[in-house]
Design an enzyme around this catalytic site. Structure first.
Site, mmCIF file in Angstrom:
data_model
loop_
_atom_site.group_PDB
_atom_site.id
_atom_site.type_symbol
_atom_site.label_atom_id
_atom_site.label_comp_id
_atom_site.label_asym_id
_atom_site.label_seq_id
_atom_site.Cartn_x
_atom_site.Cartn_y
_atom_site.Cartn_z
ATOM 1 N N GLN A 27 0.842 -1.228 0.025
ATOM 2 C CA GLN A 27 -0.159 -0.180 -0.085
ATOM 3 C C GLN A 27 0.997 1.329 0.059
ATOM 4 O O GLN A 27 1.803 1.426 0.879
ATOM 5 C CB GLN A 27 -1.017 0.242 1.151
ATOM 6 N N ASP B 255 -7.987 -0.978 -4.664
ATOM 7 C CA ASP B 255 -8.751 -0.014 -3.624
ATOM 8 C C ASP B 255 -7.863 1.132 -3.599
ATOM 9 O O ASP B 255 -7.751 2.076 -2.541
ATOM 10 C CB ASP B 255 -8.251 -0.500 -2.038
ATOM 11 N N TRP C 139 -14.841 -1.992 2.994
ATOM 12 C CA TRP C 139 -13.572 -2.255 3.720
ATOM 13 C C TRP C 139 -13.799 -1.806 5.349
ATOM 14 O O TRP C 139 -14.674 -0.669 5.347
ATOM 15 C CB TRP C 139 -12.276 -0.890 3.351
#
Length: 368
Positions: A169, A219, A282
């Site tokens: 991420q 995402d 999420w």
């Protein structure tokens, strides 16, 4: 000459002295990742910037954080920072007690000014451990009334060059302050590019994105903010896998009626047909109150979006989230039982003003 006003500034005199020389000119990036139009002539009259950032040393500061730190904290008035073309590396943090910061790119188009860093969740932190997802952000905005126009934010973490890092991420921008507005801004990254969040789960923080370009794979637009994407291009990168990725991962708190709204946007990709999901719910730390909302309306979708555009997230089913569409079109907007649609009555409550106004009647969609 036609003039346009963004962030309360007439495009022009903010760039009156922006002739490129030396490193700033040579560092200007190539035009990749997006097709936003040029801002146009920057030679009109208007309020001047408080400070100028230039990588070649010709401005007041050579770095973005230095200019941010120069803002008079107690003033409460917007502090306008003009940024000349170039690539500016290094983490930028705007604290909650800062005055409103306005970043204005002084190039002809968003590609000309790039503000970037290259850390991921799993990148070692010199202070110990790793940075984590939040700490990976190239730019963190905790202050209210932040504005950005005509520039690029990027996280340049190279996944292929770091196979040893599995937590990839890598956030380009994290917003947690209220009333953040971005116009003609590019957001570049891979996983978790844009983290639209708030200071706490039950705290509402609004963000508005107009004519922006956002790219990533997994995402890459996520968080619990109330965020409106107005006439933006949302581009899913091709990871060479199936699924190729997920556009949104909202974590909107159940007490907040408004999460992510995409209006009049374009969803594009080079990925094969039906390999990208529009989103998945999420639940940070398995929070049962994170009932994410993504509403997409009046938008075009390319064929990378399939007839089942929403996905479960671990044990959390997508059908329990607040996912809906309305009057979308294009080869990726195929009608199916797996695509909840708003009724006209419901759509009348899922509008840009409904998401943004609040008790203070915030209306950036009217003023940018």
């Amino acid at each position: 000459m036609r003039r346009r006003t963004f962030l309360g500034i007439t495009t022009g005199a903010v760039a009156a002295a922006t002739t490129l020389t030396g490193r700033a000119a040579s560092a200007a990036p190539s035009a990749t990742g997006g097709d936003l139009a040029a801002v146009g002539d920057l030679a009109a009259s208007g309020p001047a910037c408080h400070v100028i950032v230039a990588g070649d040393g010709s401005g007041d500061f050579a770095g973005i954080q230095e200019a941010v730190d120069a803002a008079p904290v107690a003033s409460g008035s917007p502090f306008v920072i003009g940024v000349r073309p170039g690539t500016y590396m290094g983490r930028v943090v705007i604290g909650a007690d800062w005055p409103p910061i306005n970043l204005v790119g002084l190039g002809r188009r968003p590609h000309d000014v790039v503000i970037a860093d290259d850390r991921a969740n799993g990148t070692p932190n010199p202070a110990g451990g790793t940075w984590g997802t939040t700490g990976s952000a190239s730019v963190t905005v905790d202050g209210a009334d932040f504005r950005a126009h005509n520039l690029t934010f990027a996280n340049l973490f190279d996944e292929a060059a770091h196979p040893e890092i599995t937590n990839r991420q890598a956030v380009a921008v994290l917003t947690r302050g209220d009333r953040a507005a971005f116009s003609r801004v590019r957001f570049l990254g891979n996983q978790d590019t844009l983290y639209a969040n708030s200071a706490a789960a039950t705290t509402i923080a609004r963000a508005y994105f107009r004519e922006c370009y956002i790219e990533g794979d997994v995402d890459f637009i996520f968080g619990r903010a109330t965020a409106v994407f107005d006439r933006c291009r949302v581009h899913s990168l091709n990871r060479g896998s199936n699924p190729n990725g997920y556009v949104t991962a909202p974590s909107t708190d159940i007490t907040n009626p408004h999460g992510f709204l995409f209006a009049r946007c374009t969803f594009t990709s080079d990925a094969p047909p039906a390999t990208v999901f529009l989103g998945r719910p999420w639940h940070p730390s398995q929070d049962p109150n994170a009932i994410g909302q993504t509403v997409i309306r009046d938008s075009r979708m390319d064929a990378h979006i399939g007839p089942t555009p929403w996905s479960d997230f671990g044990t959390w089913p997508w059908r329990d989230a607040r996912f809906a569409e309305y009057r979308n079109y294009g080869p990726g907007a195929i009608a199916s039982p797996d695509r909840p649609q708003l009724t006209p009555t419901e759509a009348s409550t899922q509008t840009i003003p409904a998401f943004l106004r609040g008790p203070d009647n915030w209306s950036p969609d009217r003023h940018l």
